[in-house]
Design a protein around this motif. Structure first.
Motif, PDB file in Angstrom:
ATOM      1  N   SER A 304       1.041  -1.253   0.054  1.00  0.00           N
ATOM      2  CA  SER A 304       0.067   0.060   0.064  1.00  0.00           C
ATOM      3  C   SER A 304       0.945   1.211  -0.147  1.00  0.00           C
ATOM      4  O   SER A 304       0.543   2.084  -0.654  1.00  0.00           O
ATOM      5  CB  SER A 304      -0.835   0.011   1.091  1.00  0.00           C
ATOM      6  OG  SER A 304      -1.950  -1.101   1.003  1.00  0.00           O
ATOM      7  N   PHE A 307       1.801   1.901  -3.638  1.00  0.00           N
ATOM      8  CA  PHE A 307       1.030   1.962  -4.699  1.00  0.00           C
ATOM      9  C   PHE A 307       0.811   3.149  -5.442  1.00  0.00           C
ATOM     10  O   PHE A 307       0.904   3.111  -6.676  1.00  0.00           O
ATOM     11  CB  PHE A 307      -0.292   1.511  -4.070  1.00  0.00           C
ATOM     12  CG  PHE A 307      -1.481   1.205  -5.123  1.00  0.00           C
ATOM     13  CD1 PHE A 307      -1.423   0.092  -5.949  1.00  0.00           C
ATOM     14  CD2 PHE A 307      -2.542   2.045  -5.479  1.00  0.00           C
ATOM     15  CE1 PHE A 307      -2.457  -0.031  -6.618  1.00  0.00           C
ATOM     16  CE2 PHE A 307      -3.313   2.184  -6.514  1.00  0.00           C
ATOM     17  CZ  PHE A 307      -3.416   0.900  -7.145  1.00  0.00           C
ATOM     18  N   ASN A 325       0.374  -4.478   4.507  1.00  0.00           N
ATOM     19  CA  ASN A 325      -0.876  -4.224   3.917  1.00  0.00           C
ATOM     20  C   ASN A 325      -0.606  -4.220   2.325  1.00  0.00           C
ATOM     21  O   ASN A 325       0.084  -3.336   1.785  1.00  0.00           O
ATOM     22  CB  ASN A 325      -1.152  -2.907   4.304  1.00  0.00           C
ATOM     23  CG  ASN A 325      -2.719  -2.614   4.409  1.00  0.00           C
ATOM     24  OD1 ASN A 325      -3.441  -3.339   4.663  1.00  0.00           O
ATOM     25  ND2 ASN A 325      -3.173  -1.316   3.774  1.00  0.00           N
ATOM     26  N   TYR A 326      -1.225  -4.679   1.701  1.00  0.00           N
ATOM     27  CA  TYR A 326      -1.244  -4.968   0.254  1.00  0.00           C
ATOM     28  C   TYR A 326      -2.449  -4.580  -0.646  1.00  0.00           C
ATOM     29  O   TYR A 326      -3.643  -4.849  -0.077  1.00  0.00           O
ATOM     30  CB  TYR A 326      -0.899  -6.563  -0.094  1.00  0.00           C
ATOM     31  CG  TYR A 326       0.470  -7.076   0.115  1.00  0.00           C
ATOM     32  CD1 TYR A 326       1.558  -6.763  -0.680  1.00  0.00           C
ATOM     33  CD2 TYR A 326       0.650  -7.972   1.226  1.00  0.00           C
ATOM     34  CE1 TYR A 326       2.674  -7.152  -0.228  1.00  0.00           C
ATOM     35  CE2 TYR A 326       1.844  -8.498   1.494  1.00  0.00           C
ATOM     36  CZ  TYR A 326       2.936  -8.253   0.926  1.00  0.00           C
ATOM     37  OH  TYR A 326       4.211  -8.847   1.324  1.00  0.00           O
ATOM     38  N   VAL A 327      -2.333  -3.981  -1.704  1.00  0.00           N
ATOM     39  CA  VAL A 327      -3.139  -3.674  -2.495  1.00  0.00           C
ATOM     40  C   VAL A 327      -3.389  -5.070  -3.564  1.00  0.00           C
ATOM     41  O   VAL A 327      -2.789  -5.469  -3.933  1.00  0.00           O
ATOM     42  CB  VAL A 327      -3.153  -2.417  -3.621  1.00  0.00           C
ATOM     43  CG1 VAL A 327      -4.268  -2.179  -4.305  1.00  0.00           C
ATOM     44  CG2 VAL A 327      -2.954  -1.379  -2.634  1.00  0.00           C
ATOM     45  N   THR A 344      -7.722  -3.847   0.291  1.00  0.00           N
ATOM     46  CA  THR A 344      -6.295  -3.834   0.867  1.00  0.00           C
ATOM     47  C   THR A 344      -6.509  -5.146   1.776  1.00  0.00           C
ATOM     48  O   THR A 344      -7.446  -5.326   2.402  1.00  0.00           O
ATOM     49  CB  THR A 344      -5.688  -2.809   1.515  1.00  0.00           C
ATOM     50  OG1 THR A 344      -6.565  -2.242   2.596  1.00  0.00           O
ATOM     51  CG2 THR A 344      -5.497  -1.641   0.523  1.00  0.00           C
ATOM     52  N   ILE A 361      -8.021   0.689  -0.372  1.00  0.00           N
ATOM     53  CA  ILE A 361      -7.193   1.831  -0.855  1.00  0.00           C
ATOM     54  C   ILE A 361      -7.652   3.149  -0.931  1.00  0.00           C
ATOM     55  O   ILE A 361      -6.860   4.148  -0.714  1.00  0.00           O
ATOM     56  CB  ILE A 361      -6.266   1.402  -2.166  1.00  0.00           C
ATOM     57  CG1 ILE A 361      -4.919   2.054  -2.435  1.00  0.00           C
ATOM     58  CG2 ILE A 361      -7.210   1.524  -3.443  1.00  0.00           C
ATOM     59  CD1 ILE A 361      -3.833   2.008  -1.306  1.00  0.00           C
ATOM     60  N   TYR A 364      -9.272   5.772   3.622  1.00  0.00           N
ATOM     61  CA  TYR A 364      -8.094   5.981   4.462  1.00  0.00           C
ATOM     62  C   TYR A 364      -8.240   7.289   4.948  1.00  0.00           C
ATOM     63  O   TYR A 364      -8.812   8.016   4.317  1.00  0.00           O
ATOM     64  CB  TYR A 364      -6.714   5.552   3.705  1.00  0.00           C
ATOM     65  CG  TYR A 364      -6.496   6.277   2.558  1.00  0.00           C
ATOM     66  CD1 TYR A 364      -5.721   7.590   2.912  1.00  0.00           C
ATOM     67  CD2 TYR A 364      -6.735   5.916   1.454  1.00  0.00           C
ATOM     68  CE1 TYR A 364      -5.533   8.443   1.709  1.00  0.00           C
ATOM     69  CE2 TYR A 364      -6.569   6.942   0.368  1.00  0.00           C
ATOM     70  CZ  TYR A 364      -5.824   8.089   0.500  1.00  0.00           C
ATOM     71  OH  TYR A 364      -5.596   9.055  -0.584  1.00  0.00           O
ATOM     72  N   ILE A 373      -5.678   3.093   8.174  1.00  0.00           N
ATOM     73  CA  ILE A 373      -6.656   2.300   7.396  1.00  0.00           C
ATOM     74  C   ILE A 373      -7.667   1.489   8.219  1.00  0.00           C
ATOM     75  O   ILE A 373      -7.795   1.775   9.212  1.00  0.00           O
ATOM     76  CB  ILE A 373      -5.593   1.048   6.827  1.00  0.00           C
ATOM     77  CG1 ILE A 373      -4.991   0.212   7.919  1.00  0.00           C
ATOM     78  CG2 ILE A 373      -4.491   1.541   5.984  1.00  0.00           C
ATOM     79  CD1 ILE A 373      -4.287  -1.070   7.463  1.00  0.00           C
TER      80      ILE A 373
END
Length: 495
Positions: A304, A307, A325-327, A344, A361, A364, A373
């Protein structure tokens, strides 16, 4: 034990063994999925435009296919909607899942004859996984309800369209149709409040054993049941022991639900979307949902924090780490390629790969560089409520950048079922929990850039009234947990 219960146990074991084959070979499974997707779509318009025939590796794919959201993929989608064939996927879709976009009006997400079965199988397998782990099968003989959108479908250029939940209603297996509620006629009612009243009347005297839906809307159903019966839902439905949910985190609702039900019930979390069915809870003991790696979806993950950089690194399943934390980026057998669905996730386990949804994403708060988040605000609220009688119906958070006096702050709009005795003490507990989780936020408090959290009470049914005012009451609509602006906050202030 009924014949249906015995059959369910046998089927659950078969599906468990089948699932374990790809669970134990995650990287090879995902490589195979990508290869099959590219081979199938290489002669489509998208495949030709992106030289699918020359792609030999994931690195090639990442170079050829950029990350896109709906707006960026829209030129292709619009051609599919017009009825053209072989654009994003071979042939035409069999359905469009129609969703409401925030910037582009209606969005049309294609569902193909290859992708549709996975939506149905994943929901089924989630229940079978529960049966395999717990051995519990009594619920299969009771009535089941899923609070969903209308199954009435429209048509656009020869392709049927509707909400995903309404489309899925057409695929209920025959062996479940006698157990399934509400009736088709009730399910077709468009007005949510009218529909809910009809569902209460229809189910009140039934043997309900499984109830499913987005927690915020199931809560409304439970409240109406409780009002009608003047007793807890668990006393009205004595055999209700399994709650299936998705869409939002259940934890902020858990205390309220247990109060409405009058006891604890098992729950299964799902991670479905119009774009694909991504994960389901496969264990009552372990945190997270099993990421479905063999369901016609190839996954990529972008950190994230990276990104919005010019060229963020795209990670595959074998490269991910815990608690990052990943998209979530997907390519699917419905013709979505390098597609950012907006969610996410974080991995809670790498053997097997289990995830939690950590937020959106676009949802936030970083008005001051704090990078807050959804998962953080939900966890903070849960911690602040622990060992208390405080119960919350709904909440959302927004920054207040230009207060009338004093430092800026994060404003929490909360609709309470049971209020705290001291609102300021409760706000401070939330703030302390936030500071423990988010070092950026802690630094801003220490540096006197922000003051501590302000909690604003929302009137009873205030969030329902807000959702109704924007035409999103009921169905699969969800209230954003947090926003980086004051659009929702300002409307709530007017109520």
């Amino acid at each position: 034990m009924s014949i249906k219960s015995i059959a369910a146990k046998i089927f659950a074991n078969i599906i468990h063994n089948k699932t374990q084959k790809w669970v134990q070979n995650p990287i090879a499974t995902q490589q195979k999925v990508l290869s099959e997707l590219l081979a199938t779509a290489k002669e489509t318009q998208f495949g030709r435009d992106h030289d699918f025939s020359k792609i030999k590796s994931f690195e090639d794919f990442a170079k050829q296919v950029p990350i896109r959201d709906y707006e960026e993929l829209r030129p292709y989608v619009d051609r599919v909607v017009k009825g053209e064939e072989d654009i994003l996927w071979i042939g035409k879709p069999i359905y469009f899942a129609k969703t409401s976009g925030t910037t582009s009006g209606a969005k049309y997400i294609p569902l193909t004859k290859e992708s549709m079965p996975f939506h149905i199988e994943a929901a089924r397998n989630a229940i079978l996984s529960y049966i395999h782990e717990t051995g519990k099968t009594d619920f299969v003989d009771g009535k089941m309800i899923f609070l969903q959108g209308s199954p009435i479908l429209e048509e656009k250029n020869g392709i049927k369209l509707g909400r995903l939940s309404g489309i899925v209603a057409h695929f209920v297996p025959k062996y479940l149709q006698k157990n399934r509620m509400p009736s088709w006629e009730t399910n077709c009612i468009e007005d949510w409040e009218t529909k809910l009243d009809a569902i209460v009347e229809e189910t009140f005297n039934e043997n309900m054993s499984v109830i499913s839906g987005i927690p915020s809307w199931v809560q409304m159903y439970f409240e109406k049941l409780q009002q009608k019966g003047n007793k807890p839902v668990g006393d009205i439905f004595k055999n209700f022991n399994l709650f299936i949910y998705g869409g939002v985190n259940y934890e902020p609702y858990r205390a309220k639900f247990e109060n409405l039900i009058g006891r604890k019930v098992d729950s299964i979390e799902l991670f479905p979307a119009s774009e694909g069915f991504f994960a389901y809870q496969d264990s009552q003991k372990d945190k997270g949902m099993l990421l479905l790696l063999n369901s016609g979806i190839f996954y990529e993950f972008v950190k994230s924090e990276e990104f919005f950089t010019e060229k963020p690194r795209r990670y595959t399943i074998g490269e991910v780490e815990l608690n990052v934390n990943y998209v979530l980026i997907i390519s699917t057998n419905a013709g979505l390629w390098g597609y950012n669905i907006g969610d996410t996730i974080q991995f809670t386990s790498l053997k097997p790969y289990r995830v939690i949804v950590s937020g959106r994403i676009k949802h936030y708060i970083s008005a001051f560089g704090e990078h807050v988040i959804g998962k953080e605000v939900e966890s903070a609220l849960k911690e602040a409520m622990e060992n208390s009688t405080i119960r919350v119906n709904e909440f959302t958070v927004a920054p207040q950048i230009n207060p009338g006096e004093g430092l800026p702050y994060h404003e929490w709009f909360i609709e309470f079922e049971n209020e705290p005795e001291d609102l300021e003490v409760f706000a401070l507990a939330i703030d302390q929990a936030m500071r423990k989780q988010n070092t950026y936020y802690d630094d801003l408090i220490i540096g006197n850039v922000l003051r501590t959290v302000i909690v604003t009470k929302v009137a009873n049914n205030g969030f329902q009234d807000y959702m109704k005012s924007i035409g999103k009451l009921g169905g699969q609509n969800k209230l954003p947990r947090l926003s980086n602006d004051r659009k929702i906050a300002d409307l709530l202030k007017r109520e």
